[in-house]
Design a protein around this motif. Sequence first.
Motif, short mmCIF file in Angstrom:
data_model
loop_
_atom_site.label_atom_id
_atom_site.label_comp_id
_atom_site.label_asym_id
_atom_site.label_seq_id
_atom_site.Cartn_x
_atom_site.Cartn_y
_atom_site.Cartn_z
N PRO A 68 62.52 39.61 58.30
CA PRO A 68 61.65 40.09 57.22
C PRO A 68 60.89 41.35 57.64
CG PRO A 68 61.44 37.72 57.48
CD PRO A 68 62.26 38.22 58.65
N THR A 69 60.65 42.21 56.69
CA THR A 69 59.97 43.48 56.95
C THR A 69 58.58 43.48 56.33
OG1 THR A 69 60.79 44.51 54.92
CG2 THR A 69 62.21 44.67 56.89
N LYS A 70 57.81 44.49 56.68
CA LYS A 70 56.50 44.66 56.06
C LYS A 70 56.65 44.81 54.55
CE LYS A 70 53.17 47.16 57.94
NZ LYS A 70 52.31 48.33 58.35
N ALA A 71 57.71 45.48 54.12
CA ALA A 71 57.93 45.67 52.68
C ALA A 71 58.15 44.32 51.98
CB ALA A 71 59.13 46.59 52.44
N ASP A 72 58.79 43.38 52.65
CA ASP A 72 58.99 42.05 52.06
C ASP A 72 57.65 41.36 51.83
OD1 ASP A 72 61.84 42.18 52.05
OD2 ASP A 72 61.87 41.65 54.17
N VAL A 73 56.76 41.46 52.80
CA VAL A 73 55.44 40.83 52.66
C VAL A 73 54.59 41.60 51.67
CG1 VAL A 73 53.36 40.09 53.90
CG2 VAL A 73 55.61 39.83 54.97
N GLU A 74 54.75 42.91 51.62
CA GLU A 74 54.04 43.69 50.59
C GLU A 74 54.48 43.24 49.20
OE1 GLU A 74 53.23 47.92 52.95
OE2 GLU A 74 55.13 47.60 51.86
N ALA A 75 55.75 42.86 49.05
CA ALA A 75 56.23 42.37 47.75
C ALA A 75 55.57 41.04 47.39
CB ALA A 75 57.75 42.22 47.78
N ILE A 76 55.34 40.19 48.38
CA ILE A 76 54.63 38.93 48.13
C ILE A 76 53.19 39.23 47.69
CG2 ILE A 76 53.72 36.83 49.21
CD1 ILE A 76 56.25 36.94 51.05
N LEU A 77 52.56 40.17 48.36
CA LEU A 77 51.19 40.53 48.00
C LEU A 77 51.13 41.19 46.62
CD1 LEU A 77 49.96 41.83 51.47
CD2 LEU A 77 49.28 39.71 50.32
N ALA A 78 52.16 41.95 46.28
CA ALA A 78 52.22 42.53 44.93
C ALA A 78 52.33 41.43 43.89
CB ALA A 78 53.41 43.50 44.82
N TYR A 79 53.09 40.39 44.22
CA TYR A 79 53.18 39.23 43.32
C TYR A 79 51.80 38.58 43.18
CZ TYR A 79 54.47 34.67 41.49
OH TYR A 79 54.55 33.53 40.73
N GLY A 80 51.11 38.44 44.30
CA GLY A 80 49.76 37.88 44.25
C GLY A 80 48.84 38.71 43.38
N GLU A 81 48.98 40.01 43.43
CA GLU A 81 48.15 40.88 42.58
C GLU A 81 48.42 40.62 41.10
OE1 GLU A 81 45.63 42.90 43.16
OE2 GLU A 81 45.68 42.36 45.28
N THR A 82 49.69 40.34 40.75
CA THR A 82 49.98 40.03 39.35
C THR A 82 49.32 38.72 38.93
OG1 THR A 82 52.06 38.83 39.75
CG2 THR A 82 52.20 41.23 39.52
N LEU A 83 49.27 37.75 39.84
CA LEU A 83 48.59 36.50 39.53
C LEU A 83 47.09 36.71 39.34
CD1 LEU A 83 50.29 33.94 41.97
CD2 LEU A 83 50.74 34.27 39.53
N ILE A 84 46.52 37.52 40.23
CA ILE A 84 45.09 37.81 40.13
C ILE A 84 44.81 38.56 38.82
CG2 ILE A 84 43.22 39.17 41.13
CD1 ILE A 84 44.54 38.55 43.90
N GLY A 85 45.66 39.53 38.51
CA GLY A 85 45.45 40.36 37.33
C GLY A 85 45.63 39.63 36.01
N SER A 86 46.41 38.54 36.04
CA SER A 86 46.68 37.82 34.78
C SER A 86 45.84 36.57 34.61
CB SER A 86 48.17 37.43 34.73
OG SER A 86 48.49 36.52 35.77
N ARG A 87 44.90 36.34 35.50
CA ARG A 87 44.15 35.07 35.44
C ARG A 87 43.33 34.92 34.17
NH1 ARG A 87 40.15 36.28 40.49
NH2 ARG A 87 39.35 38.25 39.76
N ALA A 88 42.89 36.02 33.58
CA ALA A 88 42.09 35.93 32.36
C ALA A 88 42.92 35.45 31.17
CB ALA A 88 41.46 37.27 32.03
N ASP A 89 44.24 35.51 31.30
CA ASP A 89 45.12 35.15 30.19
C ASP A 89 45.55 33.68 30.22
OD1 ASP A 89 45.06 37.79 29.35
OD2 ASP A 89 46.79 38.33 30.60
N ARG A 90 45.04 32.90 31.17
CA ARG A 90 45.43 31.49 31.23
C ARG A 90 44.23 30.64 31.62
NH1 ARG A 90 47.80 33.97 35.66
NH2 ARG A 90 46.81 33.40 37.61
N ARG A 91 44.30 29.39 31.25
CA ARG A 91 43.25 28.45 31.62
C ARG A 91 43.63 27.66 32.86
NH1 ARG A 91 41.17 25.28 26.42
NH2 ARG A 91 43.32 24.56 26.43
N ASP A 92 44.91 27.52 33.12
CA ASP A 92 45.36 26.75 34.27
C ASP A 92 46.80 27.15 34.57
OD1 ASP A 92 45.27 25.02 36.34
OD2 ASP A 92 45.24 23.19 35.15
N GLY A 93 47.31 26.70 35.69
CA GLY A 93 48.68 27.03 36.04
C GLY A 93 49.18 26.18 37.19
N HIS A 94 50.50 26.20 37.35
CA HIS A 94 51.18 25.48 38.43
C HIS A 94 52.15 26.46 39.07
CE1 HIS A 94 54.00 21.89 39.65
NE2 HIS A 94 53.63 22.64 40.69
N LEU A 95 51.87 26.85 40.30
CA LEU A 95 52.71 27.78 41.04
C LEU A 95 53.65 27.01 41.96
CD1 LEU A 95 53.54 30.57 42.20
CD2 LEU A 95 51.56 30.37 43.75
#
Length: 197
Positions: A68-95
Amino acid sequence: MKPIAISRLTICGIDELPTHRSHGVTHVLSVLDPEREDPTIFANFDPHERTILRFHDVIEDKEGRPAPTKADVEAILAYGETLIGSRADRRDGHLLVHCHMGVSRSTAAMITLMAQCEPDRDEDSIFTTIREMRPIAWPNSVMIAFADELLGREGRLTAALHRHYAIQLERDAMFERWMTELERQREVGFGKGLQRT
């Protein structure tokens, strides 16, 4: 990860996916080998958001199987940013985060997301939660090292990983045999170096 309105977290392997199709999964992070076909089971899940990342589960470059490369982990963190950014649009979730066996890449990805979404949370507490969630967790050390650097954890995440390895080795001798067979003796050494003599 309640700060991002995700109250349920699941880690599993591909063979376990059918058992989760009726569990209200709202978000999926799939970490697959580059050459592996996409599992078809997700067509049987309730509507959900899914992201697919592809990289190998090794800790040293092998012919045709780079680590795995740094870019692979950056992609995971980018995914995390989408979760953080979309939290106002949901009341709950299951990841649900999965890889091939639910042991290494998926646990490292979940640790990365937890450390990102809860920046003040103690590192050992994160690993305790991972062991409770997935007792066979053996996170990929290369991924955790990149996460540690990218999140500014200053070595604390890596140190907690080594303590986690030591705990797993003490819990079950299977881990040493298993990881040695997978040519991951370096990780075994990290854990054994911390074990009581």
